[in-house]
Design a protein around this motif. Structure first.
Motif, PDB file in Angstrom:
ATOM      1  N   LEU A  14      36.473  62.438   1.131  1.00 32.12           N
ATOM      2  CA  LEU A  14      35.338  62.317   0.214  1.00 32.12           C
ATOM      3  C   LEU A  14      34.239  61.451   0.821  1.00 32.12           C
ATOM      4  CD1 LEU A  14      37.388  61.718  -3.047  1.00 32.12           C
ATOM      5  CD2 LEU A  14      36.069  63.764  -2.483  1.00 32.12           C
ATOM      6  N   PRO A  15      33.016  61.561   0.306  1.00 33.27           N
ATOM      7  CA  PRO A  15      31.979  60.624   0.720  1.00 33.27           C
ATOM      8  C   PRO A  15      32.396  59.189   0.352  1.00 33.27           C
ATOM      9  CG  PRO A  15      31.040  62.462  -0.539  1.00 33.27           C
ATOM     10  CD  PRO A  15      32.531  62.538  -0.689  1.00 33.27           C
ATOM     11  N   GLY A  19      27.919  62.972   4.476  1.00 29.97           N
ATOM     12  CA  GLY A  19      29.137  62.325   3.978  1.00 29.97           C
ATOM     13  C   GLY A  19      30.180  62.067   5.051  1.00 29.97           C
ATOM     14  N   SER A  20      29.956  62.587   6.254  1.00 32.34           N
ATOM     15  CA  SER A  20      30.950  62.430   7.328  1.00 32.34           C
ATOM     16  C   SER A  20      30.509  61.486   8.443  1.00 32.34           C
ATOM     17  CB  SER A  20      31.258  63.804   7.957  1.00 32.34           C
ATOM     18  OG  SER A  20      31.845  64.668   7.007  1.00 32.34           O
ATOM     19  N   ILE A  21      29.236  61.130   8.469  1.00 33.11           N
ATOM     20  CA  ILE A  21      28.749  60.341   9.608  1.00 33.11           C
ATOM     21  C   ILE A  21      29.255  58.898   9.551  1.00 33.11           C
ATOM     22  CG2 ILE A  21      26.675  61.762   9.794  1.00 33.11           C
ATOM     23  CD1 ILE A  21      25.092  59.375   8.610  1.00 33.11           C
ATOM     24  N   THR A  31      32.021  50.005   4.396  1.00 27.56           N
ATOM     25  CA  THR A  31      31.426  51.338   4.347  1.00 27.56           C
ATOM     26  C   THR A  31      30.812  51.489   2.959  1.00 27.56           C
ATOM     27  OG1 THR A  31      33.323  52.090   5.638  1.00 27.56           O
ATOM     28  CG2 THR A  31      31.811  53.775   4.837  1.00 27.56           C
ATOM     29  N   GLN A  69      37.107  57.810   1.741  1.00 28.13           N
ATOM     30  CA  GLN A  69      36.456  58.517   2.849  1.00 28.13           C
ATOM     31  C   GLN A  69      37.391  58.741   4.037  1.00 28.13           C
ATOM     32  OE1 GLN A  69      35.811  55.404   1.977  1.00 28.13           O
ATOM     33  NE2 GLN A  69      35.380  54.089   3.714  1.00 28.13           N
ATOM     34  N   PRO A 113      34.115  57.164   7.726  1.00 27.72           N
ATOM     35  CA  PRO A 113      33.963  58.488   7.133  1.00 27.72           C
ATOM     36  C   PRO A 113      34.370  59.590   8.108  1.00 27.72           C
ATOM     37  CG  PRO A 113      32.048  57.148   6.610  1.00 27.72           C
ATOM     38  CD  PRO A 113      32.883  56.366   7.559  1.00 27.72           C
ATOM     39  N   SER A 114      34.860  60.677   7.544  1.00 29.80           N
ATOM     40  CA  SER A 114      35.428  61.734   8.360  1.00 29.80           C
ATOM     41  C   SER A 114      35.041  63.086   7.764  1.00 29.80           C
ATOM     42  CB  SER A 114      36.948  61.556   8.398  1.00 29.80           C
ATOM     43  OG  SER A 114      37.543  62.428   9.330  1.00 29.80           O
ATOM     44  N   GLU A 115      35.694  64.120   8.264  1.00 27.84           N
ATOM     45  CA  GLU A 115      35.435  65.455   7.723  1.00 27.84           C
ATOM     46  C   GLU A 115      35.677  65.443   6.203  1.00 27.84           C
ATOM     47  OE1 GLU A 115      34.179  67.664   9.570  1.00 27.84           O
ATOM     48  OE2 GLU A 115      34.343  69.485   8.374  1.00 27.84           O
ATOM     49  N   LEU A 116      34.763  66.032   5.453  1.00 34.81           N
ATOM     50  CA  LEU A 116      34.994  66.127   4.011  1.00 34.81           C
ATOM     51  C   LEU A 116      36.018  67.224   3.732  1.00 34.81           C
ATOM     52  CD1 LEU A 116      31.421  65.776   2.436  1.00 34.81           C
ATOM     53  CD2 LEU A 116      33.081  63.988   3.000  1.00 34.81           C
ATOM     54  N   LEU A 155      25.888  58.283   0.649  1.00 35.11           N
ATOM     55  CA  LEU A 155      25.098  59.336  -0.010  1.00 35.11           C
ATOM     56  C   LEU A 155      24.042  58.736  -0.938  1.00 35.11           C
ATOM     57  CD1 LEU A 155      27.360  62.316  -1.176  1.00 35.11           C
ATOM     58  CD2 LEU A 155      25.633  62.284   0.629  1.00 35.11           C
ATOM     59  N   LYS A 214      25.952  67.211   6.631  1.00 33.27           N
ATOM     60  CA  LYS A 214      27.217  66.472   6.687  1.00 33.27           C
ATOM     61  C   LYS A 214      27.023  64.947   6.691  1.00 33.27           C
ATOM     62  CE  LYS A 214      30.800  68.752   8.359  1.00 33.27           C
ATOM     63  NZ  LYS A 214      31.743  69.623   9.098  1.00 33.27           N
ATOM     64  N   ASN A 228      26.935  71.743  12.125  1.00 32.98           N
ATOM     65  CA  ASN A 228      28.213  72.472  12.172  1.00 32.98           C
ATOM     66  C   ASN A 228      29.330  71.669  12.831  1.00 32.98           C
ATOM     67  OD1 ASN A 228      27.383  74.928  10.894  1.00 32.98           O
ATOM     68  ND2 ASN A 228      26.140  75.321  12.723  1.00 32.98           N
ATOM     69  N   LYS A 229      29.115  70.375  12.993  1.00 33.79           N
ATOM     70  CA  LYS A 229      30.126  69.538  13.650  1.00 33.79           C
ATOM     71  C   LYS A 229      31.382  69.420  12.793  1.00 33.79           C
ATOM     72  CE  LYS A 229      27.051  66.494  16.300  1.00 33.79           C
ATOM     73  NZ  LYS A 229      25.724  67.006  15.903  1.00 33.79           N
ATOM     74  N   ILE A 230      32.519  69.272  13.468  1.00 30.98           N
ATOM     75  CA  ILE A 230      33.752  68.879  12.788  1.00 30.98           C
ATOM     76  C   ILE A 230      34.003  67.417  13.147  1.00 30.98           C
ATOM     77  CG2 ILE A 230      36.218  69.339  12.500  1.00 30.98           C
ATOM     78  CD1 ILE A 230      34.480  71.695  11.677  1.00 30.98           C
ATOM     79  N   TYR A 231      34.152  66.582  12.107  1.00 27.88           N
ATOM     80  CA  TYR A 231      34.314  65.135  12.318  1.00 27.88           C
ATOM     81  C   TYR A 231      35.793  64.760  12.339  1.00 27.88           C
ATOM     82  CZ  TYR A 231      29.301  64.556  11.745  1.00 27.88           C
ATOM     83  OH  TYR A 231      27.937  64.627  11.924  1.00 27.88           O
TER      84      TYR A 231
END
Lengths: 362, 362
Positions: free
Chosen positions: A195-196, B31-33, B243, A190, A11-14, B247, B29, A3-6
């Protein structure tokens, strides 16, 4: 379940709809369709036409899909530089483009200022024979930014033959470029597109295409499957030379469609409003200082702060609250933090982050 | 909802667990890491260690992640060929590797036989100064295949300095190579591994690494962020220079784990059993003929047939039954069909396809 918000700089929050779009893609078996089929061409065209609308590109521009922004750096040098490129360097990524030109055997020169500072363009002296000028609109490593208005005026300073490249890797679609005053810009998906990772977007105008064709006709090697002419011959038929990252192109089209519904002007206003919340807090914080001194040079999309408590400690204390920010980059890993402010981040999420930082660190 | 089964030669049917793994990736998540985080390194290591086990690679081999098999062709020439490469050509993809060497300014020579034929290795004469010999285990365009046993003996024919490259793009993990007798092999994930496109896998031994380092030390340009040394320095720390397609690496690890549970020997047996069903039908069909005359040269993973009814008609008649096969490649688009036989295709699916083809076309 995570449930994290990046709030990491990529890469960041999608973008919030990405998981739903991926599920639809699986239900429709987009991962299995032929990259030469009409179904794929429609997906490709949807992404390209969405970007054309979002960025308001003139008719003499083309959109090319490669694998990463790193690849754009290499292809740009191969296709657009026979002998000499010139780089404005003020951080790790602008420096890397400079190094790549050298690794490809070109003469690369640079105008370098300290990490974290922005450029006073009136001072920059561009060498006469430069074929490519590399500007960085947003230096992801330091948070130093070049106002789009400055970039739009830069053409006056350069030889008429020189191509102006603008790194917008971690800022697009925020900066409002005058596409008649630059020749190429590029970004990876990203960051601002939520996006991924696995797709680089390279925008080129007809001057970049002509230069690549000129080098090719002289017998210079401009690469193979991903030379500008090779990419372009397929791109204009809504395909790639190789089998590309089909899922990423599909997702890009979907997210850009939503961005267009929202409106790029609104996205830009919201980006500035959210950045103001972060910078407002940093300016009065007990623990943090805004890293970029000059307000005009402060990034609106990747906000960097010096921190008295180590970045590791900041990251650790935020973890129980499901908030993730970035450490500083390279030598600044411990002493800086980086907070992304992309379209995927809502004002409420940014407010919650700032509220928590204030509570934890003053 | 799309209920089609894709027997196309790639992109093809996804490994059946892929949608579930993607859903898990979204819930976690992935795609965000960060691509520099321990979490990502673990994902990368899982994929690499799974491949090491599946393919039983010796300790002097490394696995590199690039964007496509097209990219492998280009990087191979940049890193391993100073002057001259040699290519066995019997179809569109083996020819493309040969062309890429030329486009990169090397002297490429070829030993060419007609489309659809396999090589009699005793006849092949390898030029003395060749630095790289390009073999194609499975020519995706024509369905002509080179038995792994022949490839494993090819070293005897070449100069000790030459590196033996083997295209297994649409056959891995089926062919059982003796990794002490070849120097590099490569494949893309959207064929035998049943994954969405956007990742190329390049396996190199220490001789390929040494050659790249030798060219670099001589001052030759071997590329930049994706040179072998650049890739390797990050790969050994379970990362990529750029990067990467995070995925895809995650999914690769998951699918390879399942393949290892199943066992590569079983996968190979099943591949042959399924191929036998298809070839058995083609041999007695009223409408189709096996395209590759010599049984030993018939691909086990991409089966090609000549068709009396046009390929478009065959594809159209299969559509109501949710079965998708490929047309012929290039000049053979109308007169051939291509049927993929990958690990993602079950025996029951292959049997159902053959049953329907027999019913429709005799």
């Amino acid at each position: 379940m995570n449930n994290k918000i990046y709030f990491t700089p990529g890469p960041s929050e999608l973008y919030p709809t990405v998981p739903a779009h991926l599920a639809t893609a699986m239900a429709n078996k987009i991962g299995s369709i032929s990259h030469r089929s009409q179904q794929f061409k429609d997906i490709y065209a949807h992404a390209v036409n969405g970007l054309l609308q979002l960025l308001q590109l003139p008719a003499n521009w083309d959109i090319l899909f490669v694998a990463s922004a790193n690849e754009v750096w290499e292809r740009a040098i191969q296709n657009n530089v026979e002998r000499e490129s010139f780089h404005l360097v003020n951080g790790s990524f602008s420096k890397r483009f400079y190094e790549i030109s050298q690794e490809l055997g070109r003469k690369a020169t640079k105008w370098e200022i300290p990490f974290g500072q922005g450029f006073t363009l009136a001072e920059v002296e561009v060498p006469e024979k430069t074929e490519l000028v590399a500007l960085v609109q947003n230096e992801t490593s330091s948070g130093a930014s070049m106002p789009a208005a400055d970039i739009n005026q830069f053409r006056e300073k350069v030889d008429s033959e020189a191509l102006i490249y603008v790194d917008a890797v971690s800022s697009a679609p925020y900066p409002e470029f005058d596409f008649n005053q630059i020749d190429s810009t590029y970004f990876s998906v990203q960051k601002g597109f939520g996006l991924p990772a696995g797709l680089g977007i390279w925008l080129v105008n007809d001057r970049c295409v002509a230069k690549a064709e000129k080098l090719k006709s002289k017998g210079n090697s401009i690469g193979s499957y991903h030379s500008i002419p090779a990419l372009l011959s397929k791109a204009r038929a809504y395909q790639n030379p190789e089998t590309p990252n089909v899922l990423a192109i599909y997702l890009l089209g979907k997210v850009v469609e939503e961005m267009n519904h929202h409106g790029v002007a609104t996205i830009r206003q919201e980006t500035e409003a959210k950045a103001k919340v972060i910078y407002g807090y940093l300016a009065e914080s007990q623990n943090f200082d805004i890293a970029v001194a000059e307000p005009a040079h402060r990034s609106q999309t990747t906000v960097i702060a010096n921190t008295k408590v180590s970045s590791a400690e900041v990251i650790k204390k935020l973890a129980p609250f499901d908030m993730v920010i970035g450490s500083g980059y390279g030598n600044y890993k411990d002493t800086q933090i980086r907070i992304a402010n992309f379209p995927a981040h809502s004002l409420a999420q940014i407010q919650a982050l700032v509220y928590k930082l204030r509570e934890l660190f003053g």
